[in-house]
Design an enzyme around this catalytic site. Structure first.
Site, short mmCIF file in Angstrom:
data_model
loop_
_atom_site.label_atom_id
_atom_site.label_comp_id
_atom_site.label_asym_id
_atom_site.label_seq_id
_atom_site.Cartn_x
_atom_site.Cartn_y
_atom_site.Cartn_z
N LEU A 108 -2.79 -11.24 -6.79
CA LEU A 108 -1.70 -11.35 -7.77
C LEU A 108 -0.71 -10.19 -7.66
CD1 LEU A 108 -3.11 -12.47 -11.22
CD2 LEU A 108 -1.13 -13.40 -10.02
N GLN A 109 -1.22 -8.97 -7.42
CA GLN A 109 -0.35 -7.80 -7.40
C GLN A 109 0.62 -7.82 -6.22
OE1 GLN A 109 -2.98 -4.18 -6.37
NE2 GLN A 109 -4.31 -5.95 -6.38
N ASP A 164 0.81 -1.23 0.00
CA ASP A 164 0.00 0.00 0.00
C ASP A 164 0.84 1.28 0.00
OD1 ASP A 164 -2.00 -1.81 0.19
OD2 ASP A 164 -2.66 -1.28 2.20
N GLY A 166 -4.91 -1.29 -1.98
CA GLY A 166 -4.35 -0.05 -1.45
C GLY A 166 -5.19 0.63 -0.38
O1 F6P Z 1 -2.07 -5.06 3.83
C1 F6P Z 1 -2.33 -4.47 2.66
C2 F6P Z 1 -3.42 -5.13 1.82
O2 F6P Z 1 -2.81 -5.83 0.78
C3 F6P Z 1 -4.43 -4.09 1.32
O3 F6P Z 1 -4.05 -3.43 0.18
C4 F6P Z 1 -5.67 -4.93 1.12
O4 F6P Z 1 -6.83 -4.15 1.22
C5 F6P Z 1 -5.57 -5.88 2.26
O5 F6P Z 1 -4.20 -6.04 2.55
C6 F6P Z 1 -6.20 -7.22 2.03
O6 F6P Z 1 -6.00 -7.97 3.15
P1 F6P Z 1 -6.30 -9.52 3.30
O7 F6P Z 1 -5.38 -10.25 2.40
O8 F6P Z 1 -6.06 -9.80 4.73
O9 F6P Z 1 -7.72 -9.70 2.87
#
Ligand code: F6P
Length: 405
Positions: A296-297, A143, A188
């Protein structure tokens, strides 16, 4: 001799294990001061439950090299919020009993915003109770939303992936005669750094990101649709990047899956691209496709940025050095010396100034109409996605570190 313990928490990145490799390597390189190198499984929960493993298998260059190119958190992760000091002394007692049992003198918490909260509370508790353990937060997050530091390891590789996805999808989308629109959704949360990285797909040979929607600006549907029409008048295909965290003028997410949020109060996002897709198709009638990059990102290890991998490793290594110098409650942060040539300095920053804050894309990097990025952003972000590491493959597949569990 006191031992070193490392843990990982929060969402993973493609280079979070390069930081782990940096911590481990610094541990072994300082064998006159550090005894054993341990890892905690699933973050702070592993300390509490005493699921702690020796990382001796990484006292070996080949395994360390594989670890650097392994995506996802090698030691597992968690999203656990420690209570405020004084709220649940029992939990802190259990954690510090485990740390004492393993004779831990140095603890490195690799993670983002929330993990800095963990590092902050543990170092504060240690100080309050007269314990000498040194706690370091090692930064990571795709992020890029940690404050004070110039940027955060993990972002460069995710940004590189997004920019390259945009470029390749732009070519694919352009094959038919009919006009069409692609909406690519990035992660993000409340900071638009990842969506902004789509801008890096543009160069003099290709316009691969025509519209970028960031959470920093309220999402105004009418203005957005007008912009799509404007671009469609001069270009057959319209390439759009939207952040998962875009909100309307009242501050409501365009798409949210769990409004009550997790323990840190974060909503589960994802699906904003699909919502935007249906508005474009429904109101403008274009052939529209949305693509949610999702995990993936942050786990695509075949296209990492050399700058990012190198800095992730250095942040981990430097974290241990800071601990050995006597620092506690700090995070190795990046201070930019110059853009061109790109030069960084790693400095200790207090985790209490970082935990629970979010760094947004600043106004000076956002174009006036709010649907693009300025040259300032390109100057800032381009060095971070530069370079390609040499990777180890076998039978056509990327190789990963052997499991320790
Ligand atoms: O920690 C950052 C992040 O990749 C965010 O961009 C995203 O919203 C979140 O984690 C998703 O989290 P999880 O994989 O726990 O659902």
């Amino acid at each position: 001799m006191e031992n070193l313990l490392v843990l990982q928490s929060g969402g993973p990145t493609a280079v979070i294990n390069a930081s782990l490799a940096g911590v481990i390597k610094a541990g072994f390189d300082n064998s006159k001061k550090i005894g054993k190198v341990y890892g905690s499984i699933n973050g702070i929960e592993g300390v509490e439950n005493q699921t702690i493993v020796s990382l001796e298998l990484f006292n070996n260059d080949e395994n360390l090299r594989l670890l650097k190119q392994t995506p996802a958190s090698y030691l597992g992760s968690c999203r656990k919020k420690l209570p405020a000091l004084g709220e649940d002394d029992g939990l802190y007692c259990r954690i510090f009993e485990a740390l004492e049992k393993y004779n831990i003198g140095y603890l490195c918490c690799i993670g983002g915003n929330d993990s800095m909260d963990t590092a902050n509370k543990l170092s504060a508790y240690a100080k309050q109770t007269g314990k000498t353990i040194r706690v370091i937060g090692v930064p990571k997050t795709v992020d890029n939303d940690l404050v004070i530091t110039d940027h955060t390891p993990g972002y460069g590789s995710a940004a590189k992936f997004i920019a390259n996805c945009m470029r390749q999808i732009a070519l694919d989308t352009d094959v038919y005669k009919m006009p069409s629109v692609v909406v690519l959704e990035t992660m993000g949360r409340n900071a638009g750094w990842l969506a902004a990285s789509a801008e890096l797909a543009n160069d003099s040979t290709l316009s691969a990101a025509d519209i970028v929607c960031l959470p920093e600006r309220p999402f105004d549907l009418d203005a957005f649709l007008a912009k799509v029409e404007e671009v469609s008048r001069i270009k057959k295909t319209v390439m759009i990047a939207v952040s998962e965290g875009i909100r309307d003028k009242d501050g409501n997410y365009i798409k949210e899956n769990n409004p009550r949020g997790d323990k840190f109060g974060h909503a589960a996002l994802g699906g904003a691209g699909k919502t935007v897709e249906s508005r474009i198709a429904g109101q403008l009638g274009f052939k529209t496709r949305s693509i949610e990059l999702s995990t993936l990102q942050r786990c695509f290890a075949m296209g990492t940025s050399l700058c990012d991998v190198t800095e992730a490793f250095e942040a981990g290594y430097k974290g241990v050095e800071f601990a050995l110098e006597g620092h506690t409650g700090v995070m190795p942060g990046f201070r930019r010396i110059s853009d061109n040539p790109y030069k960084m300095q790693i400095v200790p920053l207090n985790v209490c100034d970082i935990a629970n804050f979010e760094k947004k894309v600043p106004e000076e990097m956002i174009s006036q109409d709010g649907f693009g990025l300025t040259e300032k952003f390109r100057e800032y972000a381009l060095p971070l996605i530069t370079g390609e590491p040499e990777l180890v493959y076998k039978n056509g597949c990327l190789q990963f570190a052997p499991s320790v569990i």
